[in-house]
Design a protein around this motif. Structure first.
Motif, PDB file in Angstrom:
ATOM      1  N   PRO A 371      52.349  51.372  42.381  1.00 41.88           N
ATOM      2  CA  PRO A 371      53.156  51.133  41.184  1.00 41.88           C
ATOM      3  C   PRO A 371      52.348  50.751  39.951  1.00 41.88           C
ATOM      4  CG  PRO A 371      53.464  49.379  42.823  1.00 41.88           C
ATOM      5  CD  PRO A 371      52.736  50.484  43.503  1.00 41.88           C
ATOM      6  N   LEU A 372      51.240  50.064  40.118  1.00 47.87           N
ATOM      7  CA  LEU A 372      50.459  49.676  38.948  1.00 47.87           C
ATOM      8  C   LEU A 372      49.755  50.874  38.330  1.00 47.87           C
ATOM      9  CD1 LEU A 372      49.077  46.301  40.305  1.00 47.87           C
ATOM     10  CD2 LEU A 372      50.731  46.602  38.451  1.00 47.87           C
ATOM     11  N   PHE A 373      49.293  51.808  39.156  1.00 52.25           N
ATOM     12  CA  PHE A 373      48.697  53.032  38.615  1.00 52.25           C
ATOM     13  C   PHE A 373      49.779  53.919  37.995  1.00 52.25           C
ATOM     14  CE2 PHE A 373      45.589  51.534  41.669  1.00 52.25           C
ATOM     15  CZ  PHE A 373      44.405  51.678  40.960  1.00 52.25           C
ATOM     16  N   THR A 407      34.537  41.750  44.975  1.00 45.85           N
ATOM     17  CA  THR A 407      34.835  40.361  44.616  1.00 45.85           C
ATOM     18  C   THR A 407      36.330  40.102  44.517  1.00 45.85           C
ATOM     19  OG1 THR A 407      32.757  40.352  43.346  1.00 45.85           O
ATOM     20  CG2 THR A 407      34.281  38.532  42.967  1.00 45.85           C
ATOM     21  N   PHE A 408      37.100  41.106  44.063  1.00 55.02           N
ATOM     22  CA  PHE A 408      38.540  40.941  43.872  1.00 55.02           C
ATOM     23  C   PHE A 408      39.290  42.045  44.619  1.00 55.02           C
ATOM     24  CE2 PHE A 408      36.334  39.677  39.887  1.00 55.02           C
ATOM     25  CZ  PHE A 408      36.487  38.306  40.018  1.00 55.02           C
ATOM     26  N   PRO A 409      39.243  42.036  45.945  1.00 56.15           N
ATOM     27  CA  PRO A 409      39.836  43.147  46.704  1.00 56.15           C
ATOM     28  C   PRO A 409      41.343  43.244  46.561  1.00 56.15           C
ATOM     29  CG  PRO A 409      39.185  41.346  48.168  1.00 56.15           C
ATOM     30  CD  PRO A 409      38.638  41.021  46.827  1.00 56.15           C
ATOM     31  N   GLN A 410      41.991  42.172  46.112  1.00 53.89           N
ATOM     32  CA  GLN A 410      43.443  42.187  45.981  1.00 53.89           C
ATOM     33  C   GLN A 410      43.911  42.848  44.699  1.00 53.89           C
ATOM     34  OE1 GLN A 410      41.543  39.667  45.093  1.00 53.89           O
ATOM     35  NE2 GLN A 410      42.343  39.041  43.096  1.00 53.89           N
ATOM     36  N   ALA A 411      43.004  43.083  43.763  1.00 58.01           N
ATOM     37  CA  ALA A 411      43.401  43.553  42.433  1.00 58.01           C
ATOM     38  C   ALA A 411      43.341  45.076  42.339  1.00 58.01           C
ATOM     39  CB  ALA A 411      42.498  42.935  41.369  1.00 58.01           C
ATOM     40  N   ALA A 412      44.303  45.651  41.631  1.00 58.22           N
ATOM     41  CA  ALA A 412      44.248  47.073  41.285  1.00 58.22           C
ATOM     42  C   ALA A 412      43.285  47.242  40.122  1.00 58.22           C
ATOM     43  CB  ALA A 412      45.637  47.574  40.906  1.00 58.22           C
ATOM     44  N   ILE A 413      42.358  48.198  40.234  1.00 54.22           N
ATOM     45  CA  ILE A 413      41.347  48.407  39.197  1.00 54.22           C
ATOM     46  C   ILE A 413      41.653  49.695  38.449  1.00 54.22           C
ATOM     47  CG2 ILE A 413      38.896  48.771  38.730  1.00 54.22           C
ATOM     48  CD1 ILE A 413      38.240  47.025  41.089  1.00 54.22           C
TER      49      ILE A 413
END
Length: 461
Positions: A371-373, A407-413
């Motif tokens: 959903p974020l993409f 470092t931030f595996p939970q975040a959508a990049i």
């Protein structure tokens, strides 16, 4: 008493707000371009410090809590504003340092005095990546005190020099950065003028030096030429072993894969690269594979006498700098070992070969689904008047993205950017297309609004 979240700005309100802010945003972009903040050795790093201070001033003007930080390297800037209740937090990345300008005689105007020509703003850093900073600032200014998400801005100060201290900064300031649900990295490019893009893969990099020695000292080329190998001829022959006759890299052990089947016509790449008349492309397979998902080797420089100073002598040593771009999925340490083994194995005439690593960086692949993409693509579609964004690979390397992934595996990049195929980043006459920049600023504002909506739906289904 519950805290009331201010109503979301509508799409039309955001458009009007971005348009209102653009003149001031451009003025501040030009102010940044005038600062020659080059993090490379041998340059005046007080300019990098000044650049960081100006960025900090701009972020404070957006009502962020700001500090200038460093960890053994060049100064970065961190700015924070807490999220409204129930809203996600977005980490916005860009960098304020720039590449060296190179040969100034190749610039049509002063690289650190921004000049507009034919709808483009020329100057070093105008596109890479001071426009990325100002796209973030434009979105924040458009929302004012009605920002619907929390934000953390991380503006790095040595990306062009390899981001050596980035990992330490991320560790030391993890508490400030770890709240991010989404990371927006504004350091890439769009597919074309009028066509937005999301970057979903980037090549890795290995930069190394190769030095050959054939003699203890220089000797007369007439007395010894024909029997004794000189180092420069030897080096040239060694470098030629890195490619086959078609131009494909032939180093055993490097990963090669197929990429997206995006149409990239030969006439387009010839025009965008400025290929000289009669010069052919190198390599085989689809052009996008050659650019995005296959290894590439380039000779960046050679240490040897200049032609107008060269004596009639056989050189004892010669040295070259190589840039090896790695396909997504490759490992830089393994790739460096493969390149070193190839060069040592193919040493002409028994020459002594020494290979040393300068720096390396990981490739990355981003799963751009969810959903974020979808929210990002929707924002781009609106900002570009209905044009669908293209998922692209990038042949360049941004190694820190892999660091962010770890470092931030939970975040959508989300890897976005302001450049276009004519921006000439890293080259003389770097420029920013001002019409595209306006779309990028609107797209980021819309993206923050859509991330807020998406985040609330996920939190309160």
């Amino acid at each position: 008493m519950p805290v009331m979240t201010p109503p979301m700005l509508s799409e039309s309100e955001l458009r009007a707000a971005v348009e209102r802010e653009l003149p001031g945003v451009r003025a501040d972009l030009e102010r940044l371009v005038r600062i020659p903040g080059i993090a490379f050795d041998g340059f005046d790093h007080s300019h990098v410090q000044r650049s960081a201070e100006v960025v900090a001033e701009l972020l404070r003007g957006c009502d962020l809590d700001v500090e200038v930080v460093r960890s053994g390297g060049q100064p970065a800037v961190i700015g924070k504003r807490a999220a409204p209740p129930g809203a996600p937090t977005v980490l916005l990345y860009a960098h304020h340092d720039v590449q060296p300008v190179g040969d100034r005689s190749l610039w049509e105007s002063d690289p650190f005095e921004p000049v507009e020509r034919d709808g483009r703003l020329y100057g070093r850093g105008a596109a890479d990546d001071k426009a990325g900073i100002m796209a973030h600032v434009a979105a924040l200014r458009a929302f004012g005190d009605r920002l619907p998400v929390g934000v953390v801005l991380f503006i790095e100060g040595e990306e062009e020099y390899g981001s050596e201290s980035l990992e330490r900064l991320l560790v030391e300031h993890r508490e400030d950065l770890a709240a991010a649900d989404v990371i927006v990295i504004a350091d890439s490019a769009n597919w074309d003028i009028g066509v937005p893009a999301l970057t979903t893969s980037l090549r890795g990099i290995v930069n190394c030096f190769v030095e050959v020695r054939t003699l203890e000292h220089a000797v007369h080329s007439g007395l010894f030429g024909g029997a004794v190998p000189d180092a420069l001829t030897t080096l040239v022959r060694l470098l030629a072993t890195l490619h086959d006759d078609a131009g494909d890299v032939v180093v055993d052990g490097l990963v090669s894969r197929e990429g997206a089947s995006v149409d990239y016509p030969e006439e387009r790449i010839r025009a965008e690269a400025g290929l000289a008349e009669g010069v052919g492309l190198i390599g085989t397979g689809r052009i996008t594979d050659r650019l995005w998902t296959k290894p590439a080797v380039a000779v960046l420089g050679i240490d040897a006498p200049a032609t107008d100073e060269a004596p009639n002598a056989l050189l004892p040593t010669a040295k070259a700098k190589l840039s090896v771009r790695l396909a997504p999925g490759d490992d830089p340490k393994r790739a460096y070992a493969a390149v070193r083994a190839h060069l040592e194995k193919h040493a002409p005439w028994g020459a002594q070969v020494t290979v040393t690593l300068e720096h390396d960086g990981d490739p990355c692949v981003i799963d751009a689904t969810g959903p974020l993409f979808d929210a990002a693509r929707s924002a781009f579609r609106v900002a570009w008047d209905g044009t669908d964004p293209v998922d692209v690979g990038i042949g360049a390397s941004i190694p820190f993205i892999a660091t962010f992934q770890e470092t931030f595996p939970q975040a959508a990049i989300l890897v976005t950017g302001v450049e276009d195929p004519h921006a000439r980043a890293h080259s003389p006459n770097e420029s920013l297309h001002l019409g595209e920049f306006a779309r990028v600023c609107l797209a980021e504002a819309l993206l923050l609004a859509r991330v807020a909506e998406t985040g609330r739906k996920v939190t309160n289904p």
